[in-house]
Motif scaffolding. Structure first.
Motif, PDB file in Angstrom:
ATOM      1  N   LEU A 295      -4.144  -6.221 -13.844  1.00  0.00           N
ATOM      2  CA  LEU A 295      -3.893  -5.398 -12.711  1.00  0.00           C
ATOM      3  C   LEU A 295      -5.192  -4.521 -11.950  1.00  0.00           C
ATOM      4  O   LEU A 295      -5.872  -4.011 -12.756  1.00  0.00           O
TER       5      LEU A 295
ATOM      6  N   CYS B  75      -2.090  -6.448 -19.923  1.00  0.00           N
ATOM      7  CA  CYS B  75      -1.674  -6.652 -20.221  1.00  0.00           C
ATOM      8  C   CYS B  75      -1.121  -8.086 -20.771  1.00  0.00           C
ATOM      9  O   CYS B  75      -2.464  -9.073 -20.790  1.00  0.00           O
TER      10      CYS B  75
ATOM     11  N   ILE C 211      -3.214  -8.751  -9.073  1.00  0.00           N
ATOM     12  CA  ILE C 211      -2.907  -9.237 -10.359  1.00  0.00           C
ATOM     13  C   ILE C 211      -4.109 -10.234 -10.903  1.00  0.00           C
ATOM     14  O   ILE C 211      -3.413 -12.107  -9.996  1.00  0.00           O
TER      15      ILE C 211
ATOM     16  N   TRP D 295       4.219  -5.722 -12.118  1.00  0.00           N
ATOM     17  CA  TRP D 295       3.599  -4.281 -12.421  1.00  0.00           C
ATOM     18  C   TRP D 295       4.993  -3.452 -11.258  1.00  0.00           C
ATOM     19  O   TRP D 295       5.172  -3.813 -10.040  1.00  0.00           O
TER      20      TRP D 295
ATOM     21  N   GLN E 286       0.349  -3.697 -23.514  1.00  0.00           N
ATOM     22  CA  GLN E 286      -0.677  -3.147 -22.173  1.00  0.00           C
ATOM     23  C   GLN E 286      -1.768  -2.017 -23.056  1.00  0.00           C
ATOM     24  O   GLN E 286      -1.153  -1.219 -23.908  1.00  0.00           O
TER      25      GLN E 286
ATOM     26  N   CYS F 264       3.351  -2.798 -16.367  1.00  0.00           N
ATOM     27  CA  CYS F 264       3.387  -4.475 -17.078  1.00  0.00           C
ATOM     28  C   CYS F 264       4.689  -4.795 -17.356  1.00  0.00           C
ATOM     29  O   CYS F 264       5.694  -3.710 -17.623  1.00  0.00           O
TER      30      CYS F 264
END
Lengths: 113, 117
Positions: free
Chosen positions: A75, A23, A64, A35, A6, A90
């Motif tokens: 996100l 991610c 997303i 998430w 991430q 995530c």
């Protein structure tokens, strides 16, 4: 072994701007990607989730985006507000074997006025 | 609807001491999870119960950690003896479905912050 990477680790966005957290995963058996949002002193709470058969899912200001071939998902928080300031994780789940949530390392998001 | 309750919220102990954490899941939730969240990392599953049976404890350091879920409701997580690297937030979560699938929405408690000195 970090199965879900991430980035960024922290992010500062001005009020009204777009916050983007990315991610990437390695395990191609992952087939569900939630998430989570975590405020200080609280446990994580499910925000939004996506399956790999769709490329995008939107709920209010949260979207997303999913790229199966690149094994990446992100996100987007539109019109970011100070109340969105939190840590975002995530995660990924595989249907094979014993399902368990594999979390990313988290992104601390700060929205400034 | 009341959320997942955990106690204590904070605990400071010296290494080699023992400690216990308590979790009361949302009423009627069949599945209960304990996670360890080290500062700067995402939560890591330690153990999963379905009713009062263990579904997954593959990441539980069984030489020092133990957990039980009595009568399929409350649960306790114990560490004995504690090490410095056990300093973390211990999160309890529960989900409604008896299937115990991780994708069933999990509701997290506020956690217990453990500091081992």
């Amino acid at each position: 072994q970090q199965q879900v990477k991430q980035s960024p680790q922290s992010l500062i966005v001005q009020k009204g701007g777009i916050s983007i957290i990315n991610c990437a995963y390695e395990n191609t058996a992952f087939d569900y990607f939630p998430w989570y949002q975590q405020f200080p002193g609280k446990g994580p709470a499910l925000l939004i989730a996506i399956r790999p058969d769709v490329s995008e899912k939107k709920e209010g200001r949260f979207t997303i985006s999913f790229n199966k071939s690149a094994k990446q998902f992100s996100l987007h928080i539109m019109d970011s507000q100070p109340g969105d300031s939190a840590t975002y994780f995530c995660a990924a789940i595989s249907s094979f074997g014993n399902e368990k949530l594999t979390f990313g390392t988290g992104t601390r998001l700060t929205i400034i006025p | 609807e009341a959320g997942v309750a955990q106690s204590p919220r904070y605990k400071i102990i010296e290494k080699r001491q023992s400690v216990a954490f308590w979790c009361n899941p949302i009423s009627g939730h069949a599945t209960l999870y304990w996670y360890q969240q080290i500062l700067g990392q995402g939560p890591k599953l330690l153990i999963q119960f379905q009713n009062n049976g263990v579904v997954d404890d593959s990441q539980l350091p069984k030489d020092r950690f133990s957990a039980e879920r009595l009568k399929g409701v409350d649960s306790t997580l114990k560490i004995q003896p504690a090490k410095l690297e056990d300093s973390a937030v211990y999160l309890c979560a529960s989900s409604l479905e008896e299937s115990g699938r991780a994708r069933d929405e999990q509701y997290f408690g506020p956690g217990t912050r453990l500091t081992v000195t």
